[in-house]
Design a protein around this motif. Structure first.
Motif, short mmCIF file in Angstrom:
data_model
loop_
_atom_site.label_atom_id
_atom_site.label_comp_id
_atom_site.label_asym_id
_atom_site.label_seq_id
_atom_site.Cartn_x
_atom_site.Cartn_y
_atom_site.Cartn_z
N TYR A 191 0.61 -1.25 0.26
CA TYR A 191 -0.37 0.44 -0.38
C TYR A 191 0.62 0.94 0.23
CZ TYR A 191 -3.44 3.66 1.81
OH TYR A 191 -3.87 4.77 2.00
N LEU A 192 1.68 1.20 0.92
CA LEU A 192 2.27 2.50 0.56
C LEU A 192 3.98 2.92 -0.33
CD1 LEU A 192 2.35 4.49 3.01
CD2 LEU A 192 4.45 3.82 4.13
N GLU A 193 4.29 1.66 -0.78
CA GLU A 193 4.48 1.67 -2.41
C GLU A 193 3.39 2.27 -3.04
OE1 GLU A 193 6.00 -2.40 -3.99
OE2 GLU A 193 6.69 -0.64 -5.75
N ALA A 194 2.67 2.22 -3.14
CA ALA A 194 1.43 2.25 -4.41
C ALA A 194 1.54 3.68 -4.37
CB ALA A 194 0.61 1.23 -4.02
N TYR A 195 1.30 4.45 -2.75
CA TYR A 195 0.74 5.76 -2.26
C TYR A 195 1.90 6.48 -3.07
CZ TYR A 195 -0.28 9.68 -0.21
OH TYR A 195 -0.58 11.02 0.62
N LEU A 242 -4.86 13.28 -2.19
CA LEU A 242 -4.26 12.88 -1.53
C LEU A 242 -3.24 12.16 0.06
CD1 LEU A 242 -3.22 10.17 -3.43
CD2 LEU A 242 -1.38 11.19 -3.59
N ALA A 243 -3.62 13.87 0.01
CA ALA A 243 -2.37 13.91 1.45
C ALA A 243 -3.37 13.85 2.62
CB ALA A 243 -2.06 15.83 1.99
N ARG A 244 -4.37 14.24 2.23
CA ARG A 244 -6.20 13.42 3.78
C ARG A 244 -5.99 11.91 3.46
NH1 ARG A 244 -10.11 17.36 0.30
NH2 ARG A 244 -9.37 19.26 1.84
N LEU A 245 -5.44 11.62 2.57
CA LEU A 245 -5.49 9.67 2.76
C LEU A 245 -4.77 9.67 3.31
CD1 LEU A 245 -6.98 7.45 0.94
CD2 LEU A 245 -5.00 7.28 -0.78
N TYR A 246 -3.45 9.75 3.31
CA TYR A 246 -2.46 9.91 4.33
C TYR A 246 -3.08 9.37 4.77
CZ TYR A 246 2.39 9.11 5.70
OH TYR A 246 3.50 8.20 5.76
N PHE A 267 -13.62 3.79 6.14
CA PHE A 267 -13.59 3.79 5.19
C PHE A 267 -14.53 4.04 3.73
CE2 PHE A 267 -10.95 3.77 2.22
CZ PHE A 267 -9.64 4.28 1.95
N ASP A 268 -14.65 5.25 3.59
CA ASP A 268 -14.44 5.22 1.62
C ASP A 268 -13.66 6.37 1.01
OD1 ASP A 268 -16.68 5.55 -0.07
OD2 ASP A 268 -16.46 6.89 -0.03
N LEU A 269 -13.28 5.77 0.32
CA LEU A 269 -12.31 6.68 -0.29
C LEU A 269 -12.98 8.62 -0.70
CD1 LEU A 269 -9.19 6.42 -1.53
CD2 LEU A 269 -10.22 5.86 -3.23
N GLU A 270 -13.63 8.25 -1.54
CA GLU A 270 -14.04 9.48 -2.03
C GLU A 270 -13.85 10.50 -0.67
OE1 GLU A 270 -16.40 10.58 -5.03
OE2 GLU A 270 -16.06 8.61 -5.98
N ARG A 271 -15.05 9.87 0.40
CA ARG A 271 -15.55 10.44 1.78
C ARG A 271 -14.20 11.11 2.66
NH1 ARG A 271 -16.27 12.45 6.21
NH2 ARG A 271 -17.95 12.61 7.74
N GLU A 298 -6.31 -5.03 3.28
CA GLU A 298 -6.79 -5.91 1.20
C GLU A 298 -7.73 -4.65 0.82
OE1 GLU A 298 -6.76 -8.14 4.25
OE2 GLU A 298 -6.07 -9.87 3.69
N GLN A 299 -8.58 -4.35 2.02
CA GLN A 299 -9.50 -3.10 1.19
C GLN A 299 -9.33 -1.74 1.13
OE1 GLN A 299 -11.90 -2.15 4.48
NE2 GLN A 299 -13.76 -0.42 3.58
N LEU A 300 -7.70 -1.60 1.89
CA LEU A 300 -7.50 -0.05 1.59
C LEU A 300 -6.59 -0.46 0.27
CD1 LEU A 300 -7.00 2.14 2.88
CD2 LEU A 300 -4.70 1.05 4.03
N ILE A 301 -5.93 -1.50 -0.14
CA ILE A 301 -5.40 -1.63 -1.20
C ILE A 301 -6.21 -1.88 -2.42
CG2 ILE A 301 -4.64 -3.51 -2.33
CD1 ILE A 301 -1.75 -4.05 -0.31
N GLU A 302 -7.26 -2.54 -2.17
CA GLU A 302 -8.40 -2.70 -3.03
C GLU A 302 -8.83 -1.26 -3.87
OE1 GLU A 302 -11.39 -5.69 -3.08
OE2 GLU A 302 -9.83 -7.37 -2.29
N ALA A 303 -9.02 -0.11 -2.81
CA ALA A 303 -10.20 1.07 -3.17
C ALA A 303 -9.50 2.09 -3.87
CB ALA A 303 -10.45 1.24 -1.53
N THR A 304 -7.96 1.61 -2.98
CA THR A 304 -7.40 2.90 -3.84
C THR A 304 -5.96 2.79 -5.25
OG1 THR A 304 -5.15 1.71 -2.46
CG2 THR A 304 -6.04 3.93 -1.44
N LEU A 305 -6.54 1.04 -5.27
CA LEU A 305 -6.20 0.29 -7.07
C LEU A 305 -5.88 1.12 -8.43
CD1 LEU A 305 -3.96 -2.38 -6.87
CD2 LEU A 305 -6.04 -3.66 -7.57
N PRO A 306 -7.27 1.65 -8.60
CA PRO A 306 -7.94 2.09 -9.38
C PRO A 306 -7.26 3.31 -9.63
CG PRO A 306 -10.10 1.01 -8.00
CD PRO A 306 -9.01 1.43 -7.36
N ASP A 307 -7.55 3.93 -11.17
CA ASP A 307 -6.17 4.83 -11.95
C ASP A 307 -7.51 6.12 -10.83
OD1 ASP A 307 -5.15 6.96 -13.09
OD2 ASP A 307 -6.21 6.62 -14.84
#
Ligand code: PHE
Ligand code: FE
Length: 292
Positions: free
Chosen positions: A154-158, A176-180, A223-227, A249-258
């Motif tokens: 996750y952190l590498e992808a971030y 992106l800073a808020r996601l972190y 957790f909800d990505l857009e929120r 896993e949830q975090l990785i899946e939610a942040t996987l898309p472009d």
């Protein structure tokens, strides 16, 4: 003891928009021999205090990893010792830094599985609070979960996402800073036996480790990505809202898309206040927001 900055290094980071050349600056050798007895004592006190309260509060992955990597209370760890364990587990490495890095340098380190750690530790009169991230926050708070394969990915992808976000401008970088902030720094995770902490900003703070789980004041929201990317945060108090993931896993899946379409969609949309509770939220606890 003077820590010698190394020369700027130009390197390529792969993003899905191609290979981007970036500089990684400001890494320093950990001047381990220069730590005083007082420095080691600050580490020992903080370490003992946190490990006393974290069982049952920090997630199992964090506690297990911290033991597995050989962090101990008796003295400030040597980065080289931790790097041997980290390298074997996930290929991550710690690099010493003087303090906060320019954003793009920070993203570039993460994208290459290097985590920047401040080499200096706070003074004894700063045990409870320090504004800048010091060695205790970085090493005790952030580094253990780099042993976890999922979190490591996750952190590498971030980091790669951060390098890419630079092409999208300041609003994207803010989101992106808020996601972190709401994951890596202040995230909570649901374990079968209850809510637990995984955010480094929490596990390195005694007050917030208790507050985030036991206080009625803050919201605890699924957790909800857009929120999350639309929610402002406070840097001057404990958080008003904690976002809860079910798994890494949830975090990785939610942040996987472009994120490109996401940045486009979010552009110009209103932000949410740090204490907001919205109709669409999966509310685990609606905070009273009262001082306690
Ligand atoms: N998938 C994101 C993008 O395309 C990158 C990212 C991954 C961002 C993980 C944050 C966390 O930009
Ligand atoms: Fe941090």
């Amino acid at each position: 003891m003077s820590a010698q900055p190394q020369p700027r290094r130009l390197e390529n980071v792969q993003t899905d928009r191609g290979s981007v050349p970036v500089y990684a600056t400001g890494t320093v050798e950990q001047p381990w021999d220069s730590y005083s007895a007082a420095d080691h004592d600050v580490w020992r006190r903080l370490y003992a205090r946190q490990r006393e309260i974290l069982p049952g509060r920090a997630c199992d992955a964090f506690l297990r990893a911290q033991d597995a990597m050989g962090m101990t209370p008796d003295r400030i760890p040597k980065f080289s010792d931790l790097n041997a364990a980290l390298g074997a587990a996930t290929g991550w490495q710690i690099v010493g830094v003087e303090g906060l890095l320019p954003e793009l340098d920070f993203f570039t380190h993460l994208a290459n599985r290097r985590f920047p750690v401040s080499w200096w530790i706070r003074r004894a009169d700063q045990i409870d609070y320090i504004e800048e991230p010091d060695l205790f926050h970085d090493l005790f708070g952030h580094v253990p979960l780099l042993m976890d394969p999922m979190f490591a990915d996750y952190l590498e992808a971030y980091g790669k996402g951060g390098v890419k976000a630079h092409g999208f401008g300041p609003e994207a970088l803010m989101q992106l800073a808020r996601l972190y902030w709401y994951t890596v720094e202040f995230g909570l995770i649901r374990q079968p036996d209850g809510l637990r902490i995984y955010g480094a900003g929490i596990v390195s703070s005694k007050g917030e480790s208790i507050h985030c789980l036991e206080s009625a004041a803050p919201n605890r929201i699924g957790f909800d990505l857009e929120r999350v990317m639309r929610t402002r945060y406070r840097i001057d108090t404990y958080q008003k809202t904690y976002f809860v993931i079910d798994s890494f896993e949830q975090l990785i899946e939610a942040t996987l898309p472009d994120f490109a379409p996401l940045y486009a969609r979010l552009a110009g949309q209103p932000e949410h206040a740090p204490e907001a509770v919205l109709p669409a939220d999966r509310v685990l606890h609606a905070g009273t927001q009262q001082a306690d």
